[in-house]
Design a protein around this motif. Structure first.
Motif, mmCIF file in Angstrom:
data_model
loop_
_atom_site.group_PDB
_atom_site.id
_atom_site.type_symbol
_atom_site.label_atom_id
_atom_site.label_comp_id
_atom_site.label_asym_id
_atom_site.label_seq_id
_atom_site.Cartn_x
_atom_site.Cartn_y
_atom_site.Cartn_z
ATOM 1 N N TYR A 130 1.442 -7.250 7.896
ATOM 2 C CA TYR A 130 2.360 -8.244 6.810
ATOM 3 C C TYR A 130 1.630 -9.288 6.315
ATOM 4 N N TRP A 152 -0.899 -7.010 3.643
ATOM 5 C CA TRP A 152 -0.311 -6.020 2.686
ATOM 6 C C TRP A 152 0.507 -6.656 1.709
ATOM 7 N N TYR A 153 1.452 -7.674 2.357
ATOM 8 C CA TYR A 153 2.187 -8.314 1.655
ATOM 9 C C TYR A 153 1.933 -9.791 0.939
ATOM 10 N N LYS A 166 5.993 -11.727 8.104
ATOM 11 C CA LYS A 166 7.252 -11.755 8.782
ATOM 12 C C LYS A 166 7.062 -11.989 10.194
ATOM 13 N N TYR A 215 11.153 -13.449 5.778
ATOM 14 C CA TYR A 215 11.564 -11.937 5.597
ATOM 15 C C TYR A 215 11.694 -11.820 4.086
ATOM 16 N N LYS A 264 8.170 -6.050 3.923
ATOM 17 C CA LYS A 264 7.682 -4.702 3.178
ATOM 18 C C LYS A 264 8.438 -4.772 1.874
ATOM 19 N N THR A 312 6.199 -0.885 10.623
ATOM 20 C CA THR A 312 6.288 -1.608 9.489
ATOM 21 C C THR A 312 7.656 -1.788 8.828
#
Ligand SMILES: Cc1cc2nc3c(=O)[nH]c(=O)nc-3n(C[C@H](O)[C@H](O)[C@H](O)COP(=O)(O)OP(=O)(O)OC[C@H]3O[C@@H](n4cnc5c(N)ncnc54)[C@H](O)[C@@H]3O)c2cc1C
Ligand SMILES: Nc1ncnc2c1ncn2[C@@H]1O[C@H](COP(=O)(O)O)[C@@H](O)[C@H]1O
Lengths: 246, 319
Positions: free
Chosen positions: A38, A41-42, A116, A141, A177, B249
């Motif tokens: 998390y 990637w985010y 998150k 989130y 995500k 995920t």
């Protein structure tokens, strides 16, 4: 714009988890570590995108030992400007958050990003704690974040839907995500990362108020009971009478 | 005293609130203490928390509490905890509880454990609770050493118990700062139980071959009153909406019954579903890793098995 991204190091998602014989410690023999998905990637990718568009800097922060340096360098290779490691063993969420907040409070970041949750501790706690220490709003989130001047519009995942909200900088956000797409660092990124500023800072004194004292593995399933594909009445009977779930 | 923040959505309690109160009274019994509940904003029927064991229900009514903002809510709950002399504060491990727990910990300088799955072990004057770690692959026992202890309760862990009667609701006088977050809109899918709250889940993977085949999955879900879910490649390919993606995920779930159809059982998928009470796997490959994590298995072609299962469920429900 000035952004801080909190990154943690976690076991790779395919790791088989085990503990020392007395159950007191995680057994890291044979485990490969990655940046918490998390965070990477985010949170980090979205932070880089915002700075690429609006100008500014992305600083990485990690609370951990020198064994985290490789993970931090990967974050620099993905596109962060510089990095800070608070040199301490991260044993409890409040301790970690205190270290991050102490560093951040004099730096005037517009946004502090975290993931998150960490896929090892699964707490979703550190971001909220940092927000409280900095006395800033916290959006958890978030699956979308856009910014226009000082105003950010975010989508936040809630049970069965999304909440759309607006908040002014500075604030803290945890990324889920959807916020960005994974980036694979390229050769140039990896080369550049080697010369990017990387600071190691001593921790501030703070107690660990909640710590793991013992780990156990969940009970193994006793073995699957196979039901003939031609007898679904039997499966329903088992689910009703034996498992008592329908 | 044990203080339970009983959260409400649009003024109504969900199961999580009753579970938190049940956890609160059972913890109070262990400690020889009392359990009181706190509700914020306008809540229908707050007194029913007494049924689950709250000896008192407090409400804070304030215009700043109309929308959820962790900063405002945490300020109010922390004041209430201090005013009432709480030694343990219990939240639900929901999107609301997750945004609050850390803030309260920082505010009250309290040790916190997120997503607990057991009552505290209070032997020897300690306070130890279990939680899932490493995405459900292990369980950790945490010891909290601060004077005030904070926990958020994982869903579907504590069976509800009605032990008392409705109680009167008292208003509590604490101040609420104004919110710095503006809620523009809330979009919720109506009529389905959200995945994190679902008791029964029917989930399907790449074995379905394409989105056009999902009718049989939806029929089974409908017959069971279940919520549908999917594996990650299915969501990535846009066969199914992203909020259905479960796993490491995606969403982590813990239903009573999880039925996995045409899903191989990769470790990252299991990480999100391994806390389900009962797992049923339908797969044509007897070597599919999912069977190792399953309680019941059917080795067969899903296109034949699933409609048969749906018929059997319908027959059972009608009898
Ligand atoms: C970092 C990372 C994170 C990840 N996170 C997640 C996650 O959160 N969630 C997740 O699900 N995955 C996740 N994955 C992906 C995961 O590794 C698997 O690739 C994925 O779960 C496989 O999806 P699947 O089981 O639907 O497809 P497949 O692995 O292709 O399996 C399809 C199954 O269907 C069966 N099948 C085919 N036809 C039929 C038929 N007619 N009847 C019966 N059975 C049939 C096959 O035997 C097979 O077992 C992640 C991967 C990585 C690297
Ligand atoms: N040791 C750490 N150093 C820096 N950031 C961390 C650390 N641990 C957790 N975080 C951040 O806090 C988020 C939530 O972690 P957790 O509360 O452990 O679920 C992670 O996604 C990271 O962004």
């Amino acid at each position: 714009m000035k952004i801080l991204v909190c990154i943690s190091k976690t076991p790779d998602t395919t790791s088989k988890i085990s503990f020392t014989a007395d159950g007191a410690k995680f057994n890291d023999a044979g485990i490969s570590f990655i940046m918490n998905p998390y965070d990477e990637w985010y949170a980090l990718v979205r932070a880089c995108e915002l700075v690429e568009k609006n100008g500014g800097t992305v600083t990485l922060i990690n609370v951990g030992g020198a064994d985290n340096d490789q993970t931090i360098r990967k974050g620099l290779a993905i596109g962060a400007t510089d990095a800070v490691r608070i040199d301490a063993e991260p044993k409890s969420a409040l301790f970690i958050a205190k270290q991050i907040a102490e560093y951040a409070k004099s730096q005037n970041y517009d946004i502090v990003f975290c993931g998150k949750e960490s896929i090892d501790y699964n707490g979703s706690e550190v971001g909220a704690m940092v927000a409280e220490y900095l006395d800033q709003p916290f959006v958890s989130y978030a699956s979308k974040l856009d910014i226009n001047g000082n105003t950010a519009t975010l989508e936040r995942d809630i049970e069965g839907g999304v909440e759309i909200l607006e908040v002014q900088t500075p604030f803290v956000v945890s990324a889920a995500k959807g916020m960005a797409e994974q980036r694979i660092p390229n050769m140039m990124g990896i080369m550049k990362a080697k010369s990017k500023p990387f600071q190691v800072v001593a921790p501030v004194e703070f107690p660990d108020l909640a710590v793991p004292v013992k780990f156990t593995l969940p009970k193994e399933k006793t073995g699957v009971k196979l039901v003939s594909p031609d007898d679904m009445d039997e499966l329903v009977r088992l689910l009703h009478e034996e498992a008592k779930v329908i | 005293m044990i203080l339970v923040f009983a959260e409400a959505t649009s003024g109504h309690f969900k199961k999580a609130a009753f579970e938190a109160v049940t956890y609160g009274i059972q913890t109070a019994n262990l400690l020889g203490s009392q359990c009181v509940a706190l509700t914020l904003g306008k809540v229908e029927n707050a007194g029913q928390l007494g049924v689950y064991g709250a000896s008192k229900v407090y409400n804070v009514a304030n215009e700043h509490l109309a929308n959820f903002d962790s900063q405002v809510y945490a300020a109010v709950i922390a004041q209430a905890a201090e005013k009432l002399g709480a030694t343990v504060v219990v939240l639900s491990h929901t999107s609301t509880g997750k945004s609050l727990l850390g803030r309260l910990a920082a505010r009250l300088k309290a040790g916190s454990v997120a997503g607990v799955k057991s009552l505290p072990d209070v032997s020897g004057g300690g306070f130890k609770v279990n939680k899932g770690v490493y995405s459900g692959k292990a369980i950790a026992t945490y010891e909290i050493s601060s004077p005030i202890k904070l926990v958020s309760l994982a869903g579907n862990e504590i069976p509800l118990q009605s032990t008392g009667n409705e109680v009167a609701v008292e208003s509590l006088d604490v101040t609420a700062p104004s919110s710095r977050v503006k809620v523009l809109d809330v979009k919720r899918e109506e009529g389905i139980v959200p995945l994190p709250e679902a008791v029964t889940v029917v989930s399907a993977g790449r074995g379905m071959k394409g989105p056009e085949n999902w009718g049989i999955v939806e029929d089974l879900a409908k017959a069971l009153g279940a919520t549908t879910a999917c594996s990650r490649p299915v969501a990535d390919a846009d066969w199914r909406p992203h909020h259905e993606h479960v796993g490491q995920t995606g969403v982590a779930i813990r239903p009573n019954l999880y039925i996995a159809i045409g899903i191989s059982g990769a470790i990252q998928h299991l990480a999100g579903v391994n806390q389900s009470k009962v797992i049923v796997v339908i797969n044509k490959d007897p070597e599919a890793p999912f069977f190792k994590a399953a309680d019941y298995g059917v080795v067969g072609d899903l296109f034949e098995v699933v409609p048969k299962l749906t018929e059997a469920v319908k027959k059972f429900k009608a009898s």
